[in-house]
Write an enzyme that holds these catalytic residues in place. Structure first.
Site, short mmCIF file in Angstrom:
data_model
loop_
_atom_site.label_atom_id
_atom_site.label_comp_id
_atom_site.label_asym_id
_atom_site.label_seq_id
_atom_site.Cartn_x
_atom_site.Cartn_y
_atom_site.Cartn_z
N ASP A 116 0.85 -1.19 0.00
CA ASP A 116 0.00 0.00 0.00
C ASP A 116 0.89 1.24 0.00
OD1 ASP A 116 0.82 -0.83 2.63
OD2 ASP A 116 -0.53 0.67 3.48
N GLU A 134 -0.06 -1.09 5.65
CA GLU A 134 1.01 -0.60 6.51
C GLU A 134 0.86 0.89 6.81
OE1 GLU A 134 4.92 1.00 7.80
OE2 GLU A 134 3.78 1.56 6.02
ZN LIG Z 1 6.89 1.73 4.05
#
Ligand SMILES: [Zn+2]
Length: 484
Positions: free
Chosen positions: A111, A176
């Site tokens: 992401d 994340e």
């Molecule tokens: Zn990263």
């Protein structure tokens, strides 16, 4: 040919050649991955779909390499506005399970932070664009490039029909940037199953501190975040009506916050430095060897003068000593203009960056005792409440561990230099999580250069870093096999 200090040289040479010859393909794959707008921050259904598409692309790629791939359902996420969004699956993939080989687990995320051309990008952030050897695009360095570099290294062995020197496990997530929702639960749940055979964990999700010199990261600071509330009553007062007859909460709070740290950055809370790991001679030498252009660092930070003058002192105070920062005051009057308010209740916020071997609960007690003492000396009639809102442990690895030795040798082979041994002044909870749950060595092996601009406009990875990074991972596999 198999000298003890170098990996099977001919194989390594072949792998390097393969990577060089196929570098345009590797860049092309990065381009395809960057083209997916896998933004996990903006809670928009279209972007969630993109995230799912990104994870599916990666799962396909791994299956293509012969990995067994499990895309673990991430469940869903309830947003503050009541809306529910699906969480993209976390990929658990596995290549090889030869008990004679070490098993290295690679963590990465696919992401990205939001990016729009209007934010100041020179090109479309989702069209990987090469200018002067720099590959610009959102996610190029954080973290799609490094994930692909690891895959490129594996694919080189695969394409040449060479046995992989190590067993590899992948854990790749898509949330994340949004706080790794669902990751910790999965890691704990799979500890004795998928992760049971893991010997080492490698994370490649940070940057060098130089443009040209590679680095190995072996520690991060933790954080204890405090609030201190001072209250007279819930409503505010007018200073014309009450000024002069009150213990004002803001004055108490300013005195409390002012008692925490002096103008040289020294924390004034008694005992706070007691457990900080003493500096060793060996450690001192590591700091001396680090490549940091202080002048450039100062200029790019737009700071006239730091608290310290030397590279060593600056880095040590960022990485291996605690620091205290005052962040804000809730309830304070902070708009333009001159309002004669006396806030009735204010909350000060500050945090302490923790380092090895500080103990979080000891720090909590020290902070509370100190603030209670300062407050008691003021004889104030207000009420004070101190709370620790958040606690994240520092992380430190044993750099004499096999995988650090292997990485150092691989760096020497690929880049012809010793790495900068660095830490990170911020907190990277994932390193701690893996070390804590698996009780295995965790290493951060960054590929990107200091000026890559992760999270910023015009994020990039240099073609050189991406391709040499792919070689670095390949060399690392061979070194690991030798040390095992
Ligand atoms: Zn990263």
């Amino acid at each position: 040919m198999f000298s003890p200090s170098s990996p099977p040289a001919r194989l390594l040479e072949k792998v390097f050649q393969y990577i060089d010859l196929h570098q345009d393909e590797f860049v092309q794959t990065l381009k395809e991955w960057v083209a997916v707008e896998s933004d996990s921050i903006q809670p928009v259904p279209r972007l969630r779909q993109e995230l799912f598409r990104m994870m599916a692309l990666a799962a396909d790629k791994l299956r293509h390499l012969g990995a067994s791939v499990d895309s673990v359902d991430g469940g869903s996420q309830q947003l503050p506005n009541g809306q529910t969004l699906p969480i993209p699956p976390i990929i658990l993939a596995e290549l090889g399970n030869d008990p004679k080989k070490p098993t290295v687990c690679f963590y990465g995320h696919l992401d990205v932070q939001p990016a729009r051309r209007e934010d100041g990008w020179l090109m479309d952030p989702y069209t990987l664009t090469e200018v002067d050897g720099k590959l610009y695009g959102r996610g190029a360095t954080d973290n799609k490039g490094p994930v692909l570099a690891w895959i490129n290294a594996v694919s080189a062995f695969r394409a040449m029909e060479e046995d992989l020197p190590v067993n590899i496990k992948f854990i790749i997530e898509g949330m994340e940037e949004a706080g790794s929702v669902a990751l910790e639960e999965l890691v704990r749940r799979e500890k004795d199953r998928f992760f049971s055979s893991v010997d080492y964990v490698v994370i490649s999700d940070n940057l060098w501190i130089s443009r040209r010199k590679p680095a190995l990261t072996y520690g991060t600071r933790g954080n204890s975040y405090f609030t201190v509330e001072v209250k007279c009553r819930d409503q505010d007062f007018h200073s014309g009506t009450f000024g002069g007859i009150l213990n004002e909460p803001m004055a108490d709070l300013i005195a409390l916050l002012g008692s925490l740290v002096d103008s040289s950055g020294h924390i004034l809370i008694p005992g706070i430095y007691d457990h900080v790991a003493p500096l060793t001679e060996e450690e001192k030498k590591m700091y001396e060897a680090i490549d940091l252009d202080l002048e450039e660092y100062r200029n790019s930070s737009q700071v006239k003068k730091f608290l310290f003058d030397t590279k060593e002192e600056i880095l040590m105070h960022l990485w291996r000593y605690p620091s205290l920062s005052i962040h804000g005051i809730e309830g304070a009057f902070e708009e333009p203009g001159a309002k004669t308010v006396i806030p009735g209740r204010v909350i000060g916020k500050f945090s302490i960056r923790l380092v090895p071997h500080m103990n979080m609960s000891v720090v909590e007690t020290q902070v509370k005792q100190h603030l209670e003492y300062i407050f008691s000396k003021r004889n104030s009639s207000n009420q004070m409440v101190v709370s620790m809102a958040l606690g994240l442990h520092p992380w430190i690895a044993n750099i004499k561990d096999n995988q650090y030795l292997a990485a150092k040798r691989a760096i020497k082979t690929v880049f012809g230099t010793e790495p900068d041994m660095i830490r990170d002044g911020s907190t990277i909870p994932i390193a701690n999580l893996f070390q804590d749950v698996f009780q295995k060595s965790v290493m951060m092996l960054p590929l990107g250069a200091v000026d890559d601009g992760e999270h910023a406009q015009n994020e990039k990875i240099n073609r050189w870093n991406y391709i040499e990074g792919s070689k670095l991972f390949a060399a690392f596999f061979l070194e690991m096999a030798k040390l095992h």
